[in-house]
Design an enzyme around this catalytic site. Structure first.
Site, PDB file in Angstrom:
ATOM      1  N   GLU A 274     -24.416  -8.280 -12.071  1.00  8.28           N
ATOM      2  CA  GLU A 274     -23.979  -9.595 -11.595  1.00  8.28           C
ATOM      3  C   GLU A 274     -22.814 -10.110 -12.458  1.00  8.28           C
ATOM      4  OE1 GLU A 274     -24.217 -11.273  -9.060  1.00  8.28           O
ATOM      5  OE2 GLU A 274     -23.839 -13.341  -9.604  1.00  8.28           O
TER       6      GLU A 274
ATOM      7  N   LYS B 136     -16.903 -17.359   1.625  1.00  2.00           N
ATOM      8  CA  LYS B 136     -18.201 -17.850   1.159  1.00  2.00           C
ATOM      9  C   LYS B 136     -19.338 -17.327   2.023  1.00  2.00           C
ATOM     10  CE  LYS B 136     -20.917 -20.205  -1.417  1.00  2.00           C
ATOM     11  NZ  LYS B 136     -21.227 -19.501  -2.681  1.00  2.00           N
TER      12      LYS B 136
ATOM     13  N   TRP C 145      -9.686 -15.921   7.975  1.00  2.00           N
ATOM     14  CA  TRP C 145      -9.908 -14.985   6.863  1.00  2.00           C
ATOM     15  C   TRP C 145      -9.587 -13.620   7.450  1.00  2.00           C
ATOM     16  CZ3 TRP C 145     -13.569 -11.005   5.811  1.00  2.00           C
ATOM     17  CH2 TRP C 145     -13.666 -10.638   4.466  1.00  2.00           C
TER      18      TRP C 145
ATOM     19  N   CYS D 219     -13.737 -17.089   8.387  1.00  2.00           N
ATOM     20  CA  CYS D 219     -13.110 -17.941   9.409  1.00  2.00           C
ATOM     21  C   CYS D 219     -13.969 -19.163   9.711  1.00  2.00           C
ATOM     22  CB  CYS D 219     -12.939 -17.161  10.700  1.00  2.00           C
ATOM     23  SG  CYS D 219     -11.888 -15.724  10.515  1.00  2.00           S
TER      24      CYS D 219
ATOM     25  N   ARG E 261     -15.316 -22.059   2.577  1.00  2.00           N
ATOM     26  CA  ARG E 261     -15.767 -20.753   3.050  1.00  2.00           C
ATOM     27  C   ARG E 261     -14.778 -19.645   2.687  1.00  2.00           C
ATOM     28  NH1 ARG E 261     -19.145 -21.335   8.062  1.00  2.00           N
ATOM     29  NH2 ARG E 261     -18.147 -19.458   8.810  1.00  2.00           N
TER      30      ARG E 261
ATOM     31  N   ASN F 249     -14.156 -16.455  15.605  1.00  2.00           N
ATOM     32  CA  ASN F 249     -14.741 -15.934  14.359  1.00  2.00           C
ATOM     33  C   ASN F 249     -15.418 -14.617  14.695  1.00  2.00           C
ATOM     34  OD1 ASN F 249     -14.041 -18.285  13.122  1.00  2.00           O
ATOM     35  ND2 ASN F 249     -16.118 -18.960  12.664  1.00  2.00           N
ATOM     36  N   GLY F 250     -15.319 -13.645  13.800  1.00  2.00           N
ATOM     37  CA  GLY F 250     -15.996 -12.371  14.051  1.00  2.00           C
ATOM     38  C   GLY F 250     -14.992 -11.270  14.328  1.00  2.00           C
TER      39      GLY F 250
ATOM     40  N   LYS G 231     -19.100 -11.040 -11.024  1.00  2.00           N
ATOM     41  CA  LYS G 231     -18.458 -12.346 -11.236  1.00  2.00           C
ATOM     42  C   LYS G 231     -17.041 -12.149 -11.774  1.00  2.00           C
ATOM     43  CE  LYS G 231     -20.449 -14.536  -9.355  1.00  2.00           C
ATOM     44  NZ  LYS G 231     -21.710 -14.374  -8.684  1.00  2.00           N
TER      45      LYS G 231
ATOM     46  N   GLU H  30     -14.666 -10.771  -8.960  1.00  2.00           N
ATOM     47  CA  GLU H  30     -14.250 -11.697  -7.910  1.00  2.00           C
ATOM     48  C   GLU H  30     -13.435 -12.863  -8.453  1.00  2.00           C
ATOM     49  OE1 GLU H  30     -17.591 -13.341  -5.730  1.00  2.00           O
ATOM     50  OE2 GLU H  30     -18.836 -13.270  -7.495  1.00  2.00           O
TER      51      GLU H  30
ATOM     52  N   HIS I  16     -24.254   9.942 -19.516  1.00  2.00           N
ATOM     53  CA  HIS I  16     -24.132  10.841 -18.363  1.00  2.00           C
ATOM     54  C   HIS I  16     -22.770  10.710 -17.677  1.00  2.00           C
ATOM     55  CE1 HIS I  16     -28.278  11.958 -18.876  1.00  2.00           C
ATOM     56  NE2 HIS I  16     -28.614  10.681 -18.902  1.00  2.00           N
TER      57      HIS I  16
HETATM   58  C1  F6R Z   1     -20.711 -13.286  -5.006  1.00  2.00           C
HETATM   59  C2  F6R Z   1     -21.156 -13.794  -3.731  1.00  2.00           C
HETATM   60  C3  F6R Z   1     -21.399 -12.822  -2.644  1.00  2.00           C
HETATM   61  C4  F6R Z   1     -22.629 -13.254  -1.829  1.00  2.00           C
HETATM   62  C5  F6R Z   1     -22.799 -12.330  -0.618  1.00  2.00           C
HETATM   63  C6  F6R Z   1     -24.055 -12.663   0.167  1.00  2.00           C
HETATM   64  O1  F6R Z   1     -20.550 -14.305  -5.941  1.00  2.00           O
HETATM   65  O2  F6R Z   1     -21.287 -14.968  -3.553  1.00  2.00           O
HETATM   66  O3  F6R Z   1     -21.561 -11.534  -3.130  1.00  2.00           O
HETATM   67  O4  F6R Z   1     -23.743 -13.202  -2.649  1.00  2.00           O
HETATM   68  O5  F6R Z   1     -21.701 -12.442   0.216  1.00  2.00           O
HETATM   69  O6  F6R Z   1     -24.003 -13.977   0.626  1.00  2.00           O
HETATM   70  P1  F6R Z   1     -25.312 -14.742   1.059  1.00  2.00           P
HETATM   71  O7  F6R Z   1     -26.149 -14.919  -0.151  1.00  2.00           O
HETATM   72  O8  F6R Z   1     -24.821 -16.022   1.642  1.00  2.00           O
HETATM   73  O9  F6R Z   1     -25.996 -13.869   2.066  1.00  2.00           O
END
Ligand code: F6R
Length: 621
Positions: A494, A616, A75, A2, A27, A99-100, A498, A501, A517
């Site tokens: 990772e 974000k 959001w 948000c 965001r 927000n929250g 990627k 998401e 296993h």
């Molecule tokens: C994945 C991604 C998220 C952030 C996570 C932590 O591509 O961007 O998994 O890494 O939400 O966010 P930060 O680094 O801002 O604490």
């Protein structure tokens, strides 16, 4: 996540609100709305599901104008993505953006319904609007009972009475169309920043949402309540005491165009060599690592440290997992890594002389912040934030900090933030290593490798076309497995994240030695397996794992060091990666995985910069 932008000014503020919403888009959000008090003193509200552009068109078509208003990108947390759930929420003359999360919203909703309030949304946020309204009505009723004058309750006082009733974390802005000269805001777990010009004040959840003319900003602190008018700002702290907070220079907004790139993510992926150069700038001489910016107190902490505890979320957590291998193998210091949302509720035992490292791109991730706050009474030697956002709450609240300087990351999926975190972590590992018996020659080997890293990364980016071709083969698949060993296992994690998401594909990552296993049961021709095959001390072990996969009818795609003799097998395709220094390898192997997820998502027509359901900066727990 948000986003909030609100303004009160001697001019029309609708343009500011819409521009602010556009700057909050990165965001991640699913709906947007705006409320404004028009020249007749009427509260006008427009909300739309989908993009800010859609809301902007509707607001412009309605010709809305006013001097006091608020806007929000939502959001969804409580209630589906519908127009009625979008903010602002109203209760008669009261409008609220939030927000929250309000955790006790069910109880409050029940109480308010008994008082006769009718809810129009399924959100937790709507209770705030009704509670403020209820406090005002109570005040009027009490005054009428006492036979005195019926002066309305100040909005600020009504909000102050509501705060103790709310449980959870929130950043809110409230307006009352009966007094459109002011806005009231409260920060309790969700960041808010105030900007000013000579004839206006704005409040936003992100300083980049503020109008460019507002060069001076105040970051609200936990529990702060602010009242703004066009010319005045008044602040109270969490005890209700008047307080003064310092104005600071607003960060300079970078030029945020995609340039020649199709997506911000693609641009950010390609920016990695220059982002890494910025991370290294001033921290690397010809033959030494220099982290003197940390200061003497931090240096003392590093000297005393006998254990490192890393706490982070998502991609940053993966960076922490990679660094664990380095802390133990290079700096010879025990290291643990934990997801912040688990750490904060697990009642962890603190090792003796342990240094806490909190890793975050945004520095506003609610779980990571909560873990940091919790740690402050747990007996850590100190807390060190590694963050991309110098003005963030995480940086302000940590004992020490190092900034990655990756530049703003707009794509929701983290790319350059991850690789620059790894670089910064490696600098720290080498610094700690030197304090624990690592030789000058070993430090110099790290320095030499880091000096060449940006060019190496440029070389890796040249694999773009080869990875795109690989993506073409993989695009019809319904799921995928990523496999690595040692320090490349978290890199595989990772890669899988990627893909999840960006392309919405189920993707699992396994340590290659763990396949037998259980996960081997998943292997057949429908399960493509991406294998990270660097040239290191585990190459032979990995070779056996590859054979096991082939023997079970697996379809394998290797990202493999060119020096390896890869067995011929009809089910095995590979892309050769140039030879590289082992310490750089996890950073560099990340690049083809980022490209792979990018191209598969592109071919599937997914929303690359704003993947569905994601945000974000995750400011709710
Ligand atoms: C994945 C991604 C998220 C952030 C996570 C932590 O591509 O961007 O998994 O890494 O939400 O966010 P930060 O680094 O801002 O604490």
């Amino acid at each position: 996540m948000c986003g909030i932008i609100a303004a009160v000014a001697q001019r029309d503020v609708v343009g500011w609100l819409l521009a602010g919403l556009a700057r909050l888009e990165y965001r991640g959000y699913d709906s947007a709305g705006l409320a404004i008090v028009d020249s007749q003193g009427k509260l006008q509200r427009i909300r739309r599901v989908g993009k800010v552009q859609t809301l902007t068109a509707a607001v412009q078509q309605a010709g809305l104008q006013g001097h006091c208003g608020m806007a929000h990108t939502r959001w969804a947390t409580h209630g589906p993505l519908t127009e009625v759930n979008a903010h602002p929420h109203l209760s008669q003359s009261i409008a609220v953006v939030h927000n929250g999360i309000i955790e006790n919203h069910q109880i409050l909703r029940g109480q308010l319904q008994q008082r006769g309030y009718r809810f129009t949304s399924a959100t937790d946020s709507e209770v705030i609007a009704h509670l403020v309204h209820w406090e005002q009505q109570q005040h009027l009723a009490q005054q009428a009972e006492g036979g005195g004058s019926t002066a309305p309750l100040k909005l600020r006082t009504a909000v102050q009475r509501v705060i103790p009733q709310l449980q959870g974390s929130y950043g809110i802005v409230v307006l009352d169309s009966q007094d459109p000269t002011c806005l009231v805001a409260v920060r309790c777990g969700s960041p808010l920043v105030i900007g000013c010009s000579e004839t206006a004040h704005c409040i936003a959840s992100d300083q980049f949402a503020l109008p460019a003319v507002m060069r001076q900003v105040i970051f609200l602190q936990e529990g702060d309540l602010a009242e703004i008018t066009d010319q005045q700002l008044t602040l109270w702290d969490h005890r209700g005491q008047p307080v003064v907070r310092p104005w600071v220079e607003a960060a300079v907004e970078e030029h945020l165009s995609k340039g020649a790139y199709q997506h911000y993510m693609q641009k950010e992926l390609y920016e990695q060599p220059s982002a890494i150069r910025r991370t290294l700038a001033g921290r690397l001489t010809a033959d030494r690592i220099d982290l003197s910016e940390l200061g003497e107190r931090a240096e003392h902490c590093l000297q005393q440290a006998q254990h490192v505890q890393i706490v982070a979320c998502g991609t940053a957590y993966h960076a922490g997992l990679v660094a664990r291998y380095w802390f133990e193998a290079v700096a010879k210091i025990p290291c643990d890594v934990e997801i912040a949302s688990e750490f904060r509720y697990r009642q962890p035992m603190v090792r003796q002389n342990s240094l806490l490292i909190v890793l975050s791109q945004s520095g506003e991730t609610a779980d990571t912040l909560a873990a940091l706050r919790l740690s402050q009474s747990m007996g850590y030697l100190g807390s060190l934030a590694l963050c991309n956002n110098a003005g963030s709450t995480l940086v302000r609240e940590s004992d020490f900090s190092l900034i990655t300087h990756a530049g703003r990351e707009i794509g929701v999926a983290s790319t350059k933030a991850f690789t620059t975190q790894l670089v910064l972590l490696l600098l720290l590992v080498a610094r700690l290593g030197r304090l624990r018996g690592m030789t000058l020659q070993q430090e110099q080997a790290v320095v030499v490798a880091l000096h060449t890293l940006p060019e190496r990364m440029e070389q890796l980016l040249q694999l773009d076309k080869a990875v795109e071709a690989l993506a073409t083969q993989l695009v019809p698949d319904r799921h995928m497995m990523f496999v690595g060993r040692g320090v490349h296992y978290p890199v595989a994690m990772e890669g899988a994240l990627k893909l999840k998401e960006l392309a919405y594909l189920p993707a699992e990552a396994y340590a290659a030695g763990e396949l037998k296993h259980g996960p081997l049961a998943l292997i057949d021709a429908q399960m493509p397996v991406i294998v990270l095959a660097p040239c290191d001390e585990l190459s032979e072990k990995l070779q056996s794992n590859i054979e096991e996969l082939c023997a079970r009818g697996g379809r394998l795609y290797l990202l493999a060091d060119e020096r390896l003799a890869i067995m011929e097998h009809p089910a095995l395709t590979w892309i050769a990666l140039p030879a590289m220094e082992p310490l750089m390898s996890p950073i560099l192997y990340t690049v083809p995985l980022q490209l792979l997820a990018y191209y598969i998502a592109l071919m599937k027509g997914a929303d690359i910069d704003q993947p569905r359901h994601l945000a974000k900066s995750v400011t709710v727990e």
